[in-house]
Design an enzyme around this catalytic site. Structure first.
Site, mmCIF file in Angstrom:
data_model
loop_
_atom_site.group_PDB
_atom_site.id
_atom_site.type_symbol
_atom_site.label_atom_id
_atom_site.label_comp_id
_atom_site.label_asym_id
_atom_site.label_seq_id
_atom_site.Cartn_x
_atom_site.Cartn_y
_atom_site.Cartn_z
ATOM 1 C CE LYS A 213 47.841 32.300 43.803
ATOM 2 N NZ LYS A 213 47.453 33.424 42.974
ATOM 3 C CD GLU A 219 45.505 18.820 35.558
ATOM 4 O OE1 GLU A 219 45.258 19.285 36.693
ATOM 5 O OE2 GLU A 219 45.017 19.276 34.508
ATOM 6 N N GLY A 273 49.318 32.887 39.212
ATOM 7 C CA GLY A 273 50.094 31.721 38.782
ATOM 8 C C GLY A 273 50.964 32.010 37.565
ATOM 9 N NE ARG A 274 46.940 35.136 33.718
ATOM 10 C CZ ARG A 274 45.936 34.911 34.557
ATOM 11 N NH1 ARG A 274 45.885 33.769 35.230
ATOM 12 N NH2 ARG A 274 45.004 35.800 34.750
ATOM 13 C CD GLU A 360 45.364 30.786 33.197
ATOM 14 O OE1 GLU A 360 45.204 29.598 32.878
ATOM 15 O OE2 GLU A 360 46.084 31.122 34.152
ATOM 16 C CG HIS A 391 62.260 26.143 6.679
ATOM 17 N ND1 HIS A 391 62.620 26.111 5.353
ATOM 18 C CD2 HIS A 391 63.160 26.938 7.309
ATOM 19 C CE1 HIS A 391 63.724 26.839 5.192
ATOM 20 N NE2 HIS A 391 64.059 27.360 6.367
ATOM 21 C CE LYS A 516 41.712 24.295 36.973
ATOM 22 N NZ LYS A 516 42.228 25.253 37.942
HETATM 23 O O1 F6P Z 1 44.051 25.862 35.408
HETATM 24 C C1 F6P Z 1 44.727 27.047 35.303
HETATM 25 C C2 F6P Z 1 45.548 27.327 36.532
HETATM 26 O O2 F6P Z 1 44.725 27.676 37.585
HETATM 27 C C3 F6P Z 1 46.558 28.401 36.221
HETATM 28 O O3 F6P Z 1 46.076 29.662 36.381
HETATM 29 C C4 F6P Z 1 47.669 28.037 37.131
HETATM 30 O O4 F6P Z 1 48.872 28.599 36.697
HETATM 31 C C5 F6P Z 1 47.665 26.535 37.014
HETATM 32 O O5 F6P Z 1 46.302 26.204 36.919
HETATM 33 C C6 F6P Z 1 48.322 25.789 38.129
HETATM 34 O O6 F6P Z 1 47.774 26.089 39.387
HETATM 35 P P1 F6P Z 1 48.516 25.740 40.719
HETATM 36 O O7 F6P Z 1 49.815 26.460 40.751
HETATM 37 O O8 F6P Z 1 47.587 26.173 41.806
HETATM 38 O O9 F6P Z 1 48.737 24.255 40.746
#
Ligand code: F6P
Length: 556
Positions: A213, A219, A273-274, A360, A391, A516
């Site tokens: 987003k 990462e 995002g979620r 979240e 199990h 972060k």
């Molecule tokens: O660190 C959490 C977050 O901000 C989430 O809310 C989001 O889904 C995810 O990181 C990834 O963010 P992006 O789509 O901006 O890479």
């Protein structure tokens, strides 16, 4: 009279607090004996059945919860969400994931602009692009068809699409369209995840979709740079144009990264995002793998629940009932967790996705107006498909801590297996457990029952089940793209209902920021020590010791 700033100061909240004492005196065995109550605690919608009779609640409880909903202005809050009001006030944003699956002719506005034409503009772009990739009119740099997709993304840019992909994979119709193709997800920055993703894939036949987003997530951007190098090393720099596309709200950064903006698929800041699986975040990779028509059915399923959520009276409204019951369990009965237990291997990645959607969204410490909350919000969500979970952790659920459980069953299996001469087939066996577990939790087994079975006295305490452990059951007719979309939307809206009642902002996530920014400090230190020989400074004793040990061991 001004309404109280916190829901816990309202009459209906206090009334429910008092009511807890009555419920505590009543065992689920007694509640389950009341046929009228049980009948009233089922809801059917579009061939799916919700049974919440095994909740520790009477009809009076439900009535009181509806009064709480009224005090929290739930109906108005739902309308404000659908109307595009900026209910995510800390980010000044609308919350319009429902617009992502709205029909083409719907009108849903944010900032007085109808967003539906933009949504369909991107859906049309995805349809066209995915068809070109799938039919071979879009090929890689060496002219070979792109049969493999690696979707890079994390959190909401990963978990939802992974859940849906896992569920589609074993569906006969979706699976048929995916023949000869592979979809992989690269989320973790751990080099192991990079290695797992590229192993066995040839850059010549691979398309990389960078999903972010913000297009700033550390990462994802590192993984995107790594795979860009992987492509360039094999095919040269010009191959990036054919082998890398992006999904983002931040198109300037996509271009800066080196991906042609014509190969970017947009979404908007009003999609959390979620809550983004129905945007290009999910629709693009899933359409590449299964074809757009299958994904469209998924969107229609989600849309059917949006409609139901918006229009159904609360007594028949599945997300509203689920949300209210979760509030009851967390805030009044004091259960801190919830287990999501799909009796379907295809839903293996459902609980991990809902973990993010729920935790979240609702793990907050202040009200939407910034007031400290005198009660806990959110719950610890976890889960595994049955019967595997039985199990593993069910021992704790049956005789240890009480955890409200969501049992999700599917009437017709995606992959029926019939064995001639066996008492039951695999799906019947699975479903036997789905039907049995909620009663084991609710009724338990008394010492008297055990004594009648001549269980040795010293084992009676060990074999006793107290019961009185709440659960609810959701029975779906089948697990095709449409039903998967429905399931997603039910849980998304349930989480929103909980947040609306608690009076929090379920659509921001400031709690992920501190970690972060501390990682940024550590990253700078690692770079300064490794490449400029600077000593570790500015950290506490513990972190300094660990960083020094790590740097020493990795410096050779
Ligand atoms: O660190 C959490 C977050 O901000 C989430 O809310 C989001 O889904 C995810 O990181 C990834 O963010 P992006 O789509 O901006 O890479």
């Amino acid at each position: 009279m001004a309404s109280p700033a916190l829901i816990s100061e309202t009459g209906p909240w206090k009334d429910l607090k008092d009511h807890v004492e009555d419920i505590k005196k009543t065992h689920l065995r007694e509640l389950m004996a009341d046929m009228g109550r049980c009948q009233s605690m089922t809801v059917e919608f579009d061939d799916m059945l919700l049974d919440y009779s095994r909740q520790r609640a009477t009809l009076d409880t439900i009535d009181k919860l509806f009064k709480l909903a009224e005090a929290a202005c739930l109906k108005q809050k739902i309308s404000r969400m659908f109307n595009g009001d900026k209910i995510n006030s800390t980010e000044n944003r609308s919350v319009l994931h429902v617009a992502l699956r709205a029909p083409r002719d719907a009108v849903i506005c944010s900032d007085r602009k109808n967003v539906v034409p933009d949504v369909w503009g991107v859906l049309d772009q995805i349809k066209e692009f995915s068809e070109r990739v799938r039919n071979g009119s879009w090929v890689g740099a060496t002219g070979k068809q792109l049969k493999n997709v690696i979707a890079i993304g994390i959190g909401g840019s990963f978990l939802g699409p992974l859940f849906v992909h896992t569920a589609f994979q074993t569906d006969a119709e979706a699976g048929e369209y995916a023949k000869g193709r592979q979809l992989r997800f690269l989320a973790n920055v751990d080099p192991i995840d990079v290695a797992k993703n590229i192993t066995g894939l040839d850059p010549e036949t691979t398309l990389v979709v960078v999903v972010s987003k913000t297009f700033t997530t550390a990462e994802t951007m590192l993984n995107a740079r790594t795979l860009r190098e992987w492509i360039i090393a094999a095919l040269g720099p010009s191959a990036v144009a054919k082998h890398m596309v992006a999904v983002s709200t931040n198109l300037p950064l996509v271009e800066k990264f080196g991906i042609d903006p014509n190969n970017a698929f947009a979404f908007w800041d009003w999609v959390g995002g979620r809550y983004s699986v129905c945007s290009a975040v999910g629709v693009l990779p899933l359409s590449l793998q299964y074809g757009f028509e299958v994904v469209e059915k998924f969107l229609k399923g989600a849309q059917s629940i949006d409609q139901h959520f918006y229009t159904a009276p609360f007594e028949k409204n599945i997300p509203v009932l689920l949300g209210l019951l979760s509030v009851w369990n967390v805030s009044f009965l004091g259960y801190p967790a919830r287990a999501i237990l799909p009796y379907s291997q295809a839903l293996e990645k459902f609980a991990p996705h809902i973990q993010q959607v729920s935790m979240e969204s609702n793990g907050k410490g202040v009200s939407i107006d910034g007031l400290p909350l005198p009660f806990e919000t959110g719950e610890i969500d976890f889960g595994e498909p049955g019967t595997n979970g039985q199990h593993s952790f069910y021992q704790l659920i049956h005789q240890g801590r009480a955890i409200p459980c969501d049992f999700i069953g599917v009437i017709r299996s995606q992959q029926p297996v019939y064995l001639k001469g066996e008492m039951v087939n695999n799906h019947d066996e699975l479903m036997s457990n789905f039907f049995a577990q909620p009663d084991a939790l609710a009724y338990g087994k008394t010492p008297e029952q055990l004594q009648k079975e001549s269980v040795p006295e010293h084992l009676v305490p060990h074999k006793t089940f107290t019961g009185n452990r709440p659960s609810l059951s959701l029975l779906l007719p089948s697990l095709n793209a449409y039903n998967i979309g429905q399931l997603l939307a039910i849980y998304e809206h349930r989480v929103a209902v909980q947040g609306f009642i608690w009076g929090i902002n379920s659509f921001d996530q400031w709690g992920v920021e501190l970690g972060k920014s501390l990682a940024t400090q550590v990253r700078k230190q690692l770079h300064a020590s490794r490449f400029k020989g600077e000593s570790v400074e500015g950290f506490n004793f513990s972190t300094t010791t660990m960083l020094t040990k790590y740097l020493k061991a990795t410096s050779d």
